[in-house]
Design an enzyme around this catalytic site. Structure first.
Site, short mmCIF file in Angstrom:
data_model
loop_
_atom_site.label_atom_id
_atom_site.label_comp_id
_atom_site.label_asym_id
_atom_site.label_seq_id
_atom_site.Cartn_x
_atom_site.Cartn_y
_atom_site.Cartn_z
N ASP A 20 0.83 -1.21 0.00
CA ASP A 20 0.00 0.00 0.00
C ASP A 20 0.86 1.26 0.00
O ASP A 20 1.99 1.26 0.48
CB ASP A 20 -0.91 -0.02 1.25
CG ASP A 20 -2.11 0.92 1.09
OD1 ASP A 20 -2.36 1.39 -0.03
OD2 ASP A 20 -2.78 1.18 2.11
N GLY A 21 0.30 2.34 -0.54
CA GLY A 21 0.94 3.65 -0.48
C GLY A 21 1.58 4.09 -1.79
O GLY A 21 2.28 5.11 -1.81
N GLY A 23 0.14 5.38 -4.44
CA GLY A 23 -0.43 6.65 -4.89
C GLY A 23 0.16 7.81 -4.12
O GLY A 23 0.60 8.82 -4.70
N TRP A 25 2.95 7.88 -2.47
CA TRP A 25 4.38 8.00 -2.79
C TRP A 25 4.55 8.89 -4.02
O TRP A 25 5.41 9.78 -4.04
CB TRP A 25 4.95 6.61 -3.08
CG TRP A 25 6.41 6.60 -3.44
CD1 TRP A 25 7.48 6.50 -2.59
CD2 TRP A 25 6.96 6.67 -4.78
NE1 TRP A 25 8.65 6.53 -3.31
CE2 TRP A 25 8.36 6.63 -4.64
CE3 TRP A 25 6.41 6.76 -6.06
CZ2 TRP A 25 9.23 6.67 -5.73
CZ3 TRP A 25 7.26 6.82 -7.15
CH2 TRP A 25 8.65 6.77 -6.98
N SER A 65 -7.43 -5.69 -5.35
CA SER A 65 -8.48 -6.29 -4.52
C SER A 65 -9.83 -6.27 -5.22
O SER A 65 -10.02 -5.52 -6.21
CB SER A 65 -8.58 -5.54 -3.18
OG SER A 65 -9.24 -4.29 -3.37
N ASN A 68 -10.90 -2.82 -5.44
CA ASN A 68 -10.17 -1.84 -6.24
C ASN A 68 -10.86 -1.52 -7.57
O ASN A 68 -10.45 -0.58 -8.27
CB ASN A 68 -8.72 -2.30 -6.50
CG ASN A 68 -7.83 -2.19 -5.27
OD1 ASN A 68 -6.93 -2.99 -5.05
ND2 ASN A 68 -8.05 -1.17 -4.45
N ARG A 188 1.92 -4.75 6.19
CA ARG A 188 1.23 -3.71 5.41
C ARG A 188 2.05 -2.43 5.49
O ARG A 188 2.39 -1.96 6.57
CB ARG A 188 -0.18 -3.45 5.93
CG ARG A 188 -0.89 -2.40 5.06
CD ARG A 188 -2.35 -2.23 5.39
NE ARG A 188 -2.98 -1.39 4.36
CZ ARG A 188 -4.21 -1.51 3.94
NH1 ARG A 188 -4.97 -2.44 4.44
NH2 ARG A 188 -4.69 -0.70 3.01
N ARG A 194 -5.05 -1.83 8.74
CA ARG A 194 -6.26 -2.64 8.53
C ARG A 194 -5.93 -3.74 7.54
O ARG A 194 -4.93 -3.70 6.82
CB ARG A 194 -7.42 -1.78 8.03
CG ARG A 194 -7.11 -0.98 6.79
CD ARG A 194 -8.33 -0.21 6.26
NE ARG A 194 -7.93 0.72 5.21
CZ ARG A 194 -7.61 2.00 5.42
NH1 ARG A 194 -7.64 2.51 6.63
NH2 ARG A 194 -7.24 2.77 4.41
N GLU A 207 1.21 -13.00 12.52
CA GLU A 207 1.74 -11.80 13.16
C GLU A 207 1.59 -10.65 12.17
O GLU A 207 1.92 -10.80 10.99
CB GLU A 207 3.22 -11.99 13.51
CG GLU A 207 3.47 -13.07 14.55
CD GLU A 207 2.79 -12.79 15.88
OE1 GLU A 207 2.70 -11.61 16.27
OE2 GLU A 207 2.33 -13.75 16.53
C1 IPE Z 1 -5.36 -2.79 -0.32
O1 IPE Z 1 -5.03 -1.45 -0.52
C2 IPE Z 1 -5.36 -3.52 -1.62
C3 IPE Z 1 -4.06 -3.69 -2.28
C4 IPE Z 1 -2.90 -3.36 -1.78
C5 IPE Z 1 -4.12 -4.32 -3.57
P1 IPE Z 1 -6.15 -0.32 -0.69
O2 IPE Z 1 -5.43 0.96 -0.79
O3 IPE Z 1 -7.06 -0.68 -1.77
O4 IPE Z 1 -6.94 -0.45 0.70
P2 IPE Z 1 -7.89 0.56 1.44
O5 IPE Z 1 -8.98 0.93 0.48
O6 IPE Z 1 -7.09 1.76 1.83
O7 IPE Z 1 -8.37 -0.20 2.64
C1 IPE Z 2 -1.52 0.23 -3.39
O1 IPE Z 2 -1.27 1.59 -3.44
C2 IPE Z 2 -1.77 -0.38 -4.74
C3 IPE Z 2 -3.13 -0.87 -4.95
C4 IPE Z 2 -4.11 -0.78 -4.10
C5 IPE Z 2 -3.40 -1.52 -6.21
P1 IPE Z 2 -2.46 2.62 -3.48
O2 IPE Z 2 -2.80 2.91 -4.90
O3 IPE Z 2 -3.59 2.16 -2.63
O4 IPE Z 2 -1.77 3.89 -2.83
P2 IPE Z 2 -2.44 4.92 -1.83
O5 IPE Z 2 -2.97 4.12 -0.66
O6 IPE Z 2 -3.55 5.60 -2.57
O7 IPE Z 2 -1.34 5.83 -1.45
MG MG Z 3 -4.08 2.39 -0.67
#
Ligand code: IPE
Ligand code: IPE
Ligand code: MG
Length: 243
Positions: A20-21, A23, A25, A65, A68, A188, A194, A207
C-alpha cells in the site's frame, strides 16, 4: 565495527504483503499516481531476493483487490499494464531459480491480455518447487471463503462430499491455492492498520507488522526491520508462552 548479520531463526514459511501507499508515494513527489504503481513492481523482485536469502518459501503480494474496481478505469488500466510488464520482464529469471507462480483471485474479470500473461506464467512454472509467488489479483478474502462454501455445497448436493467430512484443513481444498500455508507474517506498508479483506482465513494466527514506509520505498532494510520485529514476537497459538 561490523554488525552481526541478522539470522532468522523463527519459522517463517509464508510472508504476505499488502503493498500500500503507491499513490501517496507518487503524489508526494508531484508525480501522477500511476508512476507509484510502476515503481512498486521493482520492489517485488527485490523483496523476492530477500525472501530467498532468508529461505522464506511462500510470498503473497496483494496486487488488486475485489474492492479496487472502485478506482478510475484509467488507474486500473495502468495497474494491469505494469503487471503485464512485470511478468514479461521477470518470468525467465523467476522460472530459472525454481519459482512457481500462482494467482489467487477471479481472473475471468481481468482484461484478456493480463489474464493471458498470468495463465502463461502459471503454466510455465507449475512444476517448480523451490519458491512460490502468489499474486493476489481481483482477490478478496470474503470472496474466497464464499466461493469455497458454494463449491463444497454443490459437491454435497451431488453426493460427492459428505458435509461431516469437511474440516478446517479440507475446506482449504476449495481455495484458490489449496497448498498455500497459513500466513506467518503479514506486512502492510504506508501506515494504514487494517486488513482490507486480505487472506481472512489464512491470517487467523498471523503476526501483523505495520510500517509507515510506503511500498515504493519498502526496500531490503525496511523488510529486514519487519523480520526482526517478527522474530521478537511470542507466537502462542492459544497455548502458553514458548519463551
Ligand atoms: C489494499 O489497498 C489492496 C491492495 C494493496 C491491492 P487499498 O489501498 O485498496 O486499501 P484501502 O482501500 O485503503 O483499505
Ligand atoms: C496500493 O497503493 C496499490 C493498490 C491498491 C493496487 P495505493 O494505490 O492504494 O496507494 P495509496 O494508498 O492511494 O497511497
Ligand atoms: Mg491504498
Amino acid at each position: 565495527m561490523e554488525k552481526e548479520p541478522f539470522v532468522l531463526s523463527k519459522k517463517l514459511d509464508h510472508v504476505a504483503f499488502i503493498m500500500d501507499g503507491n499513490g501517496r508515494w507518487a503524489t508526494s513527489r508531484g508525480l501522477p499516481r500511476y508512476l507509484g504503481h510502476k515503481e512498486a513492481c521493482n520492489r517485488i523482485i527485490e523483496l523476492f531476493e530477500v525472501c530467498r536469502e532468508f529461505r522464506i518459501k511462500y510470498m503473497s503480494f496483494f496486487a488488486f483487490s475485489t474492492e479496487n474496481w472502485n478506482r478510475p478505469q484509467e488507474e486500473i488500466d495502468h495497474l494491469m499494464d505494469y503487471l503485464e510488464l512485470f511478468f514479461k520482464k521477470e518470468i525467465d529469471y523467476l522460472d530459472s531459480v525454481g519459482t512457481r507462480i500462482v494467482v489467487s483471485g477471479d481472473l475471468t474479470r481481468i482484461r484478456e491480455k493480463t489474464r493471458g500473461v498470468c495463465y502463461e506464467s502459471i503454466e510455465r512454472t507449475k512444476n517448480n518447487k523451490k519458491w512460490v509467488i502468489n499474486v493476489c489479483l481481483n482477490y478478496g478474502g470474503r470472496d474466497e471463503i464464499v466461493r469455497a462454501a458454494r463449491q463444497a455445497a454443490r459437491l454435497a448436493k451431488e453426493n460427492q462430499l459428505d458435509p461431516a467430512s469437511l474440516d478446517e484443513k479440507s475446506f482449504r481444498d476449495f481455495f484458490w491455492v489449496p497448498d498455500l500455508p497459513d500466513v506467518d507474517l503479514l506486512i502492510r506498508t504506508s501506515g494504514e492498520e487494517r486488513i482490507s479483506n486480505y487472506m481472512l482465513y489464512q491470517c487467523a494466527y498471523s503476526e501483523f507488522v505495520f510500517t509507515g514506509v510506503r511500498w515504493p520505498d519498502f526496500k531490503r532494510d525496511a523488510f529486514v526491520a519487519c523480520l526482526k520485529e517478527y522474530q521478537r514476537r511470542d507466537r502462542r497459538f492459544g497455548g502458553l508462552t514458548n519463551e
